[in-house]
Motif scaffolding. Sequence first.
Motif, mmCIF file in Angstrom:
data_model
loop_
_atom_site.group_PDB
_atom_site.id
_atom_site.type_symbol
_atom_site.label_atom_id
_atom_site.label_comp_id
_atom_site.label_asym_id
_atom_site.label_seq_id
_atom_site.Cartn_x
_atom_site.Cartn_y
_atom_site.Cartn_z
ATOM 1 N N UNK A 196 0.788 -1.233 0.000
ATOM 2 C CA UNK A 196 0.000 0.000 0.000
ATOM 3 C C UNK A 196 0.819 1.281 0.000
ATOM 4 N N UNK A 197 1.741 1.473 0.959
ATOM 5 C CA UNK A 197 2.514 2.719 0.980
ATOM 6 C C UNK A 197 3.333 2.932 -0.290
ATOM 7 N N UNK A 198 3.922 1.851 -0.822
ATOM 8 C CA UNK A 198 4.722 1.987 -2.044
ATOM 9 C C UNK A 198 3.839 2.324 -3.243
ATOM 10 N N UNK A 199 2.654 1.749 -3.283
ATOM 11 C CA UNK A 199 1.748 2.048 -4.395
ATOM 12 C C UNK A 199 1.263 3.488 -4.324
ATOM 13 N N UNK A 200 1.020 3.990 -3.109
ATOM 14 C CA UNK A 200 0.634 5.395 -2.949
ATOM 15 C C UNK A 200 1.760 6.313 -3.409
ATOM 16 N N UNK A 201 2.990 6.017 -3.011
ATOM 17 C CA UNK A 201 4.122 6.840 -3.440
ATOM 18 C C UNK A 201 4.271 6.830 -4.956
ATOM 19 N N UNK A 202 4.085 5.662 -5.570
ATOM 20 C CA UNK A 202 4.195 5.572 -7.023
ATOM 21 C C UNK A 202 3.085 6.378 -7.691
ATOM 22 N N UNK A 203 1.859 6.251 -7.172
ATOM 23 C CA UNK A 203 0.742 7.011 -7.743
ATOM 24 C C UNK A 203 0.955 8.510 -7.624
ATOM 25 N N UNK A 204 1.419 8.955 -6.447
ATOM 26 C CA UNK A 204 1.667 10.386 -6.254
ATOM 27 C C UNK A 204 2.792 10.879 -7.162
ATOM 28 N N UNK A 205 3.829 10.044 -7.329
ATOM 29 C CA UNK A 205 4.951 10.445 -8.179
ATOM 30 C C UNK A 205 4.509 10.584 -9.627
ATOM 31 N N UNK A 206 3.725 9.650 -10.127
ATOM 32 C CA UNK A 206 3.269 9.724 -11.522
ATOM 33 C C UNK A 206 2.298 10.879 -11.716
ATOM 34 N N UNK A 207 1.398 11.066 -10.754
ATOM 35 C CA UNK A 207 0.474 12.195 -10.857
ATOM 36 C C UNK A 207 1.200 13.521 -10.819
ATOM 37 N N UNK A 208 2.197 13.636 -9.921
ATOM 38 C CA UNK A 208 2.963 14.878 -9.820
ATOM 39 C C UNK A 208 3.802 15.112 -11.073
ATOM 40 N N UNK A 209 4.346 14.031 -11.651
ATOM 41 C CA UNK A 209 5.141 14.205 -12.869
ATOM 42 C C UNK A 209 4.269 14.711 -14.011
ATOM 43 N N UNK A 210 3.017 14.246 -14.081
ATOM 44 C CA UNK A 210 2.106 14.734 -15.122
ATOM 45 C C UNK A 210 1.837 16.228 -14.933
#
Length: 436
Positions: free
Chosen positions: A268-282
């Motif tokens: 869960x925490x790693x998936x949240x970090x990945x989602x936030x990173x991809x959203x922020x990169x967009x």
Amino acid sequence: MPRSAPLIACLLGLLLVAAPAHAVSRPPWGTGESHGEDLVISLVTFSPGDDVASWWGHGSLVVEDQRLGSARLYNYGMFSFDSTMLARYAMGRLEFWVAEASPSGTYRLYRAMDRDVRIQELNLTPDQRLEIGRLLADNVLPENRDYLYQHYSDNCVTRLRDMIDKAVGGQLKQADSAPARMTLRDHTRRYTAVSPPMSVLLDFLMNDEIDRPITRWDEAFLPDELERQVASLQVTRPDGQKVPLVAKHWDFYKSNRTPPPEEPPRYGPWMLLMGLALGASALGLGYWGRRGGRLPRVLLGLEQVVLGLGLGFPGTALLIMWLFTDHTVTYRNENLFLANPLTLLVFPLGIAFIFGSKRARAWLRVIWLGLAGLGVLGLVLKLLPVFNQDNWRLIALILPISLGFAGAFNLERLLARLSAGSRAPGQQPLPSSLKT
């Protein structure tokens, strides 16, 4: 395949070694020649292997007549790899069957694959041994051998569980009526932890059918769980004597493999970090490219191509499985709020966007707004008891991505509104010709 079997989990059948049925003579316990006191019934557990098919492990029953020198292993994990197999597999209608084999030859095969071979000799009465032997000899007949495979409720291990339970008069099921220590989803996640991408994909494809409370009996769809339950069971014999169900146990072969973890992984925490990173990169690429730069447009487009494939194909497959197949574990899946055929459209539009298509940009603005809205709706609906699917990990991964891309394609409008809100009352915006 079955009513409750998940599509990807049924890859369990795809990599099994398929062998055609062949006519063999009836064993002595099937013809009435065997005496109960001469029979030995053993539960054999094989540990998980390397490929998807073997991640769950395997189990079989062995019958040996020590007086007549005859022994056979009964394997309920057989299926036919023919021209119709893929179609039946895709529709959830894959049939398995039980076949006989040499115990020693099977043990050597699993040893060659570096998989545990653990044997439990069952402490049964002569009559109970004869009953199991007769049932197995009857099950392997051509008219009885086939069954519709269901990963969680009717598989190569639950068939063994049910047969042992019948022989001991229902005592195994009675002892296993206590609540399970985890859900079917948790068991699935811990057994697929060897491959995080596949584990997340399976997590995505399965609905709340595998989140309901279960008993220890339900957990025995797994070979290791059945082995554990059989080892701990005390049975009452017809004369009232209470004895362990396992008379003795030993390892034919012990591998050096790491066993499945006792608890599901905490992604869960790693998936949240990945989602936030991809959203922020967009969002960052959207801000960088708001003046029309080529590099940020290409990078933003490439991200969408990857996401369109990585999320769009599973989302589209999920909808198809709900509407057109017997994979009931995929029906009414809440993850369709997060990824669906709309997500797949991002793939071709992302390619067009890379080459500067204004129409693609316009469509992507609408699609990402729609996906973000659906994702937020799915999150809000979690307030209702009926929306109880354990998909928080997927929400943590996918919703920030949708929000980030929706923001990236609507950044100009958002900044314009913020700018308009910050001007003094009555102040007019500068003409576009004066903007720098």
